[in-house]
Every structure is written in C-alpha cells, then in structure tokens.
Design an enzyme around this catalytic site. Structure first.
Site, PDB file in Angstrom:
ATOM      1  N   SER A 154       0.831  -1.191   0.000  1.00 33.79           N
ATOM      2  CA  SER A 154       0.000   0.000   0.000  1.00 33.79           C
ATOM      3  C   SER A 154       0.873   1.253   0.000  1.00 33.79           C
ATOM      4  O   SER A 154       1.703   1.439  -0.874  1.00 33.79           O
ATOM      5  CB  SER A 154      -0.938  -0.046   1.208  1.00 33.79           C
ATOM      6  OG  SER A 154      -1.948   0.922   1.129  1.00 33.79           O
ATOM      7  N   GLU A 264      -7.995  -2.506  -3.185  1.00 33.82           N
ATOM      8  CA  GLU A 264      -7.167  -3.295  -4.098  1.00 33.82           C
ATOM      9  C   GLU A 264      -7.488  -2.997  -5.553  1.00 33.82           C
ATOM     10  O   GLU A 264      -6.594  -3.016  -6.417  1.00 33.82           O
ATOM     11  CB  GLU A 264      -7.324  -4.793  -3.810  1.00 33.82           C
ATOM     12  CG  GLU A 264      -6.229  -5.650  -4.400  1.00 33.82           C
ATOM     13  CD  GLU A 264      -4.864  -5.430  -3.749  1.00 33.82           C
ATOM     14  OE1 GLU A 264      -3.855  -5.947  -4.275  1.00 33.82           O
ATOM     15  OE2 GLU A 264      -4.790  -4.732  -2.713  1.00 33.82           O
ATOM     16  N   HIS A 295      -6.807  -6.066  -0.262  1.00 34.46           N
ATOM     17  CA  HIS A 295      -5.845  -5.152   0.357  1.00 34.46           C
ATOM     18  C   HIS A 295      -5.667  -5.541   1.824  1.00 34.46           C
ATOM     19  O   HIS A 295      -6.046  -4.809   2.747  1.00 34.46           O
ATOM     20  CB  HIS A 295      -6.377  -3.725   0.245  1.00 34.46           C
ATOM     21  CG  HIS A 295      -5.316  -2.682   0.086  1.00 34.46           C
ATOM     22  ND1 HIS A 295      -4.567  -2.528  -1.055  1.00 34.46           N
ATOM     23  CD2 HIS A 295      -4.887  -1.717   0.934  1.00 34.46           C
ATOM     24  CE1 HIS A 295      -3.746  -1.510  -0.913  1.00 34.46           C
ATOM     25  NE2 HIS A 295      -3.904  -1.004   0.291  1.00 34.46           N
TER      26      HIS A 295
END
Length: 318
Positions: A154, A264, A295
C-alpha cells in the site's frame, strides 16, 4: 602486605583500562549480534528515537531488506512482524530484515512541515532516516548501505519505489505490493488526501505541498520511472477478489475483506498504469497481477513469498 598476585591483578586491570581509553581495542566495544538473531533497536533520528525491529542475516551477511509498513503503521511494532510469517520465510537466508516502526500516513518521506489538522508535533523526516540515519547506525553492525532492498504494501509500496528511484546507490531492489506507483494518475491525489485524513487527520499539503505540484511529482514513482532503470523491481496488485489467504472466518475478517476489495481495485488500476509507463520506456520489472487478493496482510504474505527468490538474487546473488 600486598601479595604478588594482588599486584599483578591490579596492574593488569590498569593496563586494560588504559588500552580501552586509548582506543587500542575498539572492536571490543562494537555491537555484537548473533547471526540469525533478533533485536529491537532504538535509533536516534531528527524525529526523536525510532524503534527498529531487526532479524539479522543467518550467516552474518551484509545485505539488508528494509520492510516498510502500510498507511496504518503503529508505534509499537511493524505490522509485518505481527500479521505475517515474513521472519520465518527469511530465517535461513543470509539477509538482514529491517522493520522500521511508526510512520503512520507518512509515505516514508521528508515532509515540508507538521500537519496542522491533527496538531502534529514533529515534522516527518522518514526519507532522511531510512537513507542516512538508519544505514549509518546499522553500519556499526556490519550491515551495508549500498546493497539494500526496500519493499512495502500500500503506502509502503509507493514509498519503496520512490526511495529506490531517489537513492539508487543504496537500493538494488524495490518492491510494491498493492501500492500506488502512479500518484499523479486519475483520482489518486484525491484518494491519498482522503486516506490520510481518515487514518489520522493528516493534512496532505503538509507532506509535499499542493497535490500535483512540483514536490508531489518529485515523489511520484511514475514520474521517476527513468531513475528506476537497472533496479530489480517487483510490482504486484491483486484483483480485489478474495483468495484462499483472505480471512472470512469472522465478522472482522469479512469487513476487512470488503474494505480491501475497493482499495485493491484502486491499487490494481494504478499499478497497471505504472506498468504501461515502465514498458513504454523499456524498463524491466516483475509484474505480478494474480486473479485473487484483497488489500490485506494475507495477500501480502503470499506476495512476499513469491518475491523472495528475486530479492535474494538481487541482494546476495543466491
């Protein structure tokens, strides 16, 4: 009356003290770390002491992998050490894992000023820490500052690519896992601004000034693409579809996967745009876009395992 033995002992002690004071055996004062051991260091920095978790190379090798956290980085542990089995994955490898602790919403960069919205007291200076203060400190333990790697998920993925582009002499490998490497792409400034506010009330202008301004673009991996030529790169993003590693066994797990779905998808689109940019310049990278993955840490644990052979090859030749 003093015995001969007492005199000799005192003489020997005085001699040792004299040698130490003169620096005659300075190596005795250097840090000693068992090969393959684990330490928690408190490293001085311009931000104050920074906690760093370290798993030392199995056989005393000098290469290091800096493992960055995500947007929700905490001040107690690096989430990689709490959420994944990364230390077990690299336990038998001759590479030191370096886990900086802290840096919530920082993008691991040097900020222009503290954030006013949340009354931040210290100006972030993470780039200085990761490329000057921490390498200098780790050099005391025999860790090289010229053959490192950097990877993160991230926020940490974008930062890893930026750091590698700006400091190619330090980082031979860089990896972005569900990162946002096209920070100037459609909708990305708004997404970054929203995320930083949601995480801790951080003001985006305090970081690089106005979005899409000159300082912002100087930290955008896509804008820095040419400077990544020759670096071993691994870029990954899932599809947003939950995979076997994603948690659906609790309400919290389901909520996390649902949130991770949207994040994501953004990371996937942004990483694909970055791929197009790199390929247009003829710059090689390993592109990993699996059919599943949200994610979340389960996804990133799987991805770091896939990247491990490339990391070892780039940093140790093995």
């Amino acid at each position: 009356m003093r015995t001969v033995g007492t005199v000799l002992i005192r003489w020997a002690a005085a001699a040792v003290i004299s040698i130490l004071a003169a620096g005659g055996i300075a190596t005795a004062q250097e840090p000693h770390v068992p090969a393959g051991g684990y330490s928690e260091l408190s490293v001085p920095s311009s931000m104050g002491p920074v906690k760093v978790q370290v798993q030392w190379a199995k056989h005393g090798g000098t290469a290091a992998l800096y493992v960055l956290d995500g947007m929700h980085a905490t001040n107690d542990v690096n989430e990689w050490t709490r959420q994944t089995d990364i230390m077990a994955q690299f336990a038998d490898d001759d590479i030191t894992l370096v886990f900086p602790v802290g840096g919530e919403a920082s993008f691991y960069t040097d900020w222009l000023r503290p954030s006013a919205f949340n009354l931040q007291r210290v100006t972030y200076r993470w780039e200085t820490f990761l490329t000057t203060e921490l390498p200098d400190y780790l050099a005391r333990y025999g860790v090289s500052a010229t053959r490192d790697g950097v990877i993160g998920p991230s926020m940490g993925g974008s930062a890893a690519l930026t750091l590698a582009a700006l400091h190619p002499g330090q980082f031979a490998f860089a990896g972005s896992l569900s990162g946002f490497p096209d920070l100037s792409g459609p909708g990305m400034p708004e997404a970054v601004c929203t995320s930083m506010l949601a995480v801790g009330g951080y003001e985006v202008d305090a970081m690089w000034g106005p979005p899409l301004g000159p300082v912002w673009r100087q930290h955008d991996p896509s804008e820095l693409a040419e400077q990544l030529r020759g670096t071993s790169l691994f870029v990954s993003a899932g599809s947003g579809v939950p995979g076997p590693e994603d948690k659906w066994d609790s309400a919290i797990g389901v909520a996390g996967s649902l949130t991770g779905f949207g994040l994501e998808l953004i990371a996937r689109g942004d990483s694909l745009r970055f791929q197009q940019r790199m390929q247009s310049l003829g710059i090689d990278a390993t592109w990993d876009f699996p059919a599943t993955g949200v994610h979340e840490w389960g996804n990133w644990q799987t991805r770091i395992a896939e990247a491990r052979p490339q990391i070892l090859g780039a940093l140790t030749g093995g």
